[in-house]
Motif scaffolding. Sequence first.
Motif, PDB file in Angstrom:
ATOM      1  N   LEU B  82     -37.409 -13.341  42.792  1.00 11.45           N
ATOM      2  CA  LEU B  82     -37.325 -14.410  41.846  1.00 11.45           C
ATOM      3  C   LEU B  82     -37.665 -15.600  42.238  1.00 11.45           C
ATOM      4  O   LEU B  82     -38.333 -16.449  41.214  1.00 11.45           O
ATOM      5  CB  LEU B  82     -35.629 -14.558  41.655  1.00 11.45           C
ATOM      6  CG  LEU B  82     -35.134 -15.480  41.013  1.00 11.45           C
ATOM      7  CD1 LEU B  82     -35.255 -15.044  39.362  1.00 11.45           C
ATOM      8  CD2 LEU B  82     -33.636 -15.616  40.964  1.00 11.45           C
ATOM      9  N   ASP B  83     -37.657 -16.053  43.440  1.00 13.72           N
ATOM     10  CA  ASP B  83     -38.136 -17.245  43.867  1.00 13.72           C
ATOM     11  C   ASP B  83     -39.613 -17.431  43.797  1.00 13.72           C
ATOM     12  O   ASP B  83     -40.124 -18.525  43.584  1.00 13.72           O
ATOM     13  CB  ASP B  83     -37.616 -17.254  45.380  1.00 13.72           C
ATOM     14  CG  ASP B  83     -38.111 -18.929  45.938  1.00 13.72           C
ATOM     15  OD1 ASP B  83     -37.954 -19.779  45.111  1.00 13.72           O
ATOM     16  OD2 ASP B  83     -38.149 -18.795  47.307  1.00 13.72           O
ATOM     17  N   TRP B  86     -40.528 -18.199  40.392  1.00  6.28           N
ATOM     18  CA  TRP B  86     -40.143 -19.692  39.949  1.00  6.28           C
ATOM     19  C   TRP B  86     -41.491 -20.485  40.387  1.00  6.28           C
ATOM     20  O   TRP B  86     -41.667 -21.167  39.687  1.00  6.28           O
ATOM     21  CB  TRP B  86     -38.877 -19.740  40.580  1.00  6.28           C
ATOM     22  CG  TRP B  86     -37.596 -19.652  39.684  1.00  6.28           C
ATOM     23  CD1 TRP B  86     -37.486 -19.104  38.413  1.00  6.28           C
ATOM     24  CD2 TRP B  86     -36.464 -19.672  40.450  1.00  6.28           C
ATOM     25  NE1 TRP B  86     -36.128 -18.874  38.135  1.00  6.28           N
ATOM     26  CE2 TRP B  86     -35.431 -18.802  39.145  1.00  6.28           C
ATOM     27  CE3 TRP B  86     -35.730 -19.560  41.616  1.00  6.28           C
ATOM     28  CZ2 TRP B  86     -34.050 -18.817  39.420  1.00  6.28           C
ATOM     29  CZ3 TRP B  86     -34.584 -19.515  41.830  1.00  6.28           C
ATOM     30  CH2 TRP B  86     -33.493 -18.978  40.665  1.00  6.28           C
ATOM     31  N   LYS B  87     -41.596 -20.025  41.648  1.00  5.42           N
ATOM     32  CA  LYS B  87     -42.768 -20.963  42.249  1.00  5.42           C
ATOM     33  C   LYS B  87     -44.292 -20.758  41.402  1.00  5.42           C
ATOM     34  O   LYS B  87     -44.899 -21.515  41.234  1.00  5.42           O
ATOM     35  CB  LYS B  87     -42.941 -20.542  43.774  1.00  5.42           C
ATOM     36  CG  LYS B  87     -41.661 -21.093  44.381  1.00  5.42           C
ATOM     37  CD  LYS B  87     -41.969 -21.264  45.998  1.00  5.42           C
ATOM     38  CE  LYS B  87     -40.871 -21.973  46.681  1.00  5.42           C
ATOM     39  NZ  LYS B  87     -39.974 -21.050  47.667  1.00  5.42           N
ATOM     40  N   LEU B  90     -43.982 -22.711  38.344  1.00  4.48           N
ATOM     41  CA  LEU B  90     -44.190 -24.321  38.762  1.00  4.48           C
ATOM     42  C   LEU B  90     -45.672 -24.391  38.955  1.00  4.48           C
ATOM     43  O   LEU B  90     -46.397 -25.329  38.425  1.00  4.48           O
ATOM     44  CB  LEU B  90     -43.663 -24.772  40.031  1.00  4.48           C
ATOM     45  CG  LEU B  90     -43.589 -25.989  40.209  1.00  4.48           C
ATOM     46  CD1 LEU B  90     -42.650 -26.858  39.149  1.00  4.48           C
ATOM     47  CD2 LEU B  90     -42.939 -26.636  41.595  1.00  4.48           C
TER      48      LEU B  90
END
Lengths: 367, 367
Positions: B82-83, B86-87, B90
């Motif tokens: 997930l992280d 998300w990155k 971005l």
Amino acid sequence: MQTLQVSLDARSYPIHIGRPEANEFGHMLRDAVPKCSKIIIVHDESVARFAARNAMVIAPDSRSIHLVSVASGETSKSVEQLDRLWKTMLSLKADRQSVLVAIGGGVIGDLVGFVASTWNRGVRFVQVPTTLLAMVDSSVGGKTGINLPEAKNVIGAFWQPSLVWVDTASLDSLPDREYRSGLAEVVKYGVILDEAFFRSLEDRASDILGRDDFAVTEIVKRSCELKAQVVAADERETTGLRAILNYGHTFGHAIETLAEYGTYLHGEAISIGMTMAGMLALSLGRWTASDLERQTELLARFGLPTRIAPAIASRFSHAAMMDAMLLDKKTSHGRLHLILPSRIGHVETVVDAPLELIEDAIDACLG
Amino acid sequence: MQTLQVSLDARSYPIHIGRPEANEFGHMLRDAVPKCSKIIIVHDESVARFAARNAMVIAPDSRSIHLVSVASGETSKSVEQLDRLWKTMLSLKADRQSVLVAIGGGVIGDLVGFVASTWNRGVRFVQVPTTLLAMVDSSVGGKTGINLPEAKNVIGAFWQPSLVWVDTASLDSLPDREYRSGLAEVVKYGVILDEAFFRSLEDRASDILGRDDFAVTEIVKRSCELKAQVVAADERETTGLRAILNYGHTFGHAIETLAEYGTYLHGEAISIGMTMAGMLALSLGRWTASDLERQTELLARFGLPTRIAPAIASRFSHAAMMDAMLLDKKTSHGRLHLILPSRIGHVETVVDAPLELIEDAIDACLG
């Protein structure tokens, strides 16, 4: 105690404001979240005592209640802290009927609200804002979320609380500078939506600064009412109506960025941002000098800055400010959408204001 | 191509099923997500080629489209993945108008849907399920989320797609065992809601096993229709109506746990779970032996197990099964809520079935 209802269909909820009687919070909480299996209070470390006192009020037997402390400051709105809270929820065996209670400022509200929105696909949560800014801003709107290292609030959800509990006693220990910072958003509501409210702020400025309980309750209530009207008309920020809440914020966020986060408190940057927006509205012939003066005077009376400090003015070149403003999430396809006042109590969205007038407005607030 | 509308007020969306013409997907996607700024396709590594082909169809110029690959398997439903996504969002400068496209099975749909629900407080997403199970199960319902190491699906959100695109050609490369596993959920819809559909599965079993395009389109469409009716009546799983979809799953999840995840595919465990539930319904006098036999025969015809393999039967003691079943999220206050059939096409919730009858039903499917 005063009560205000935020109307959002099935997601409507009450905000209670004032100094509660002994067990009032416990009763109201149980009313707002029926069939609650377990209460998990997540609080800012700076209000640990206030949180512990509330825990005792809510559940004198302490079996079904847990306290979790989070470090103060924006850095707690991180993926790491989120992961830690998710793991805490698991270790506490939190289920769908568990309720999260957020006690603290905007950081805690945003973080805990996001945990609530994502735990078991959404559990109920209660907000207990302990700063004036959180009381008048994040109590209403349902915005929750965290930051990535390079970008604020890019991760989050709209998730409404079941109850907001504003205990004005929690302001007693709030540092003066933080209290004044919260007043910037209060002034904002007057400028964008309610001239009569703005006048009452002028009339009762010393009571407000003296944190007179009655005066504080009134300004929190009216601010929440005004924000609730806007949010009810545009809950998920899709129609553009909600953008008026952004008055002073496009300039303000750029100021926070260039001054480096932490130099100015949020409300201080917004105060300067509102002044810049006011200057621009004036030069566009949209606003009068006397209205701008009323705004500047009220902000100054509340001890808020309306100019960038000379010591850091050199960071605010035209190019740097424009870049930072264009990065703001409220821009669209590279075009600045600015909220500018036309009179006290009314604002409008202005797209593509002339660059040189924007720069003049910035310069007018420098040094 | 067949089209089905999932009706959920403002969150309604179409499901297109069949083999598309050359540019059909691109056109339908642009219709379903107007004003899309950027498309980010996240796909299972096992369908990289299919994803790349779709990317070319959607955006022949490839400027506004990005492909992100995710490792196959349940372990990708993690906080780390997930992280990472998300990155990635971005770094790709994804904004509120960006659209996520999930190409893969249930794992990818759950993970990418959750990223969509949390990016900028919610962006649109499109699901392109490539396994039969994902087509008939996760296409409808809006459940998204990830696992913690010790608990499945505890983190997530309800988030509806803007469009589901079922390209039956993606099944061509699906391993036979996975295809058959998906059929367990198809049989489930017949048992819980639609006797006529169940009969058509019996009548056309060989076409279905042969993956005849027309037959596959029909079973996917009818399964999605049936699930959509249930979800429309209980979108957020609050009224209990949605629980009927859980037929066979309380037993099935316990089987998955005790056999160790991976021994049985999800549909295989559900097939045994439905048989156990059927046995229990029979011994409670709620169901007939001939109905149970029809269910068992159809499952067997689809190559699905209806008994635990002898080699691992020793793991399924009464105590271990009951513990695992009571841990299932569908239990409430420690009381088992089981969905049991009363005839083919109709199920009911049964609370507190006698323990010894549950144990007999388990034993009847052992070894």
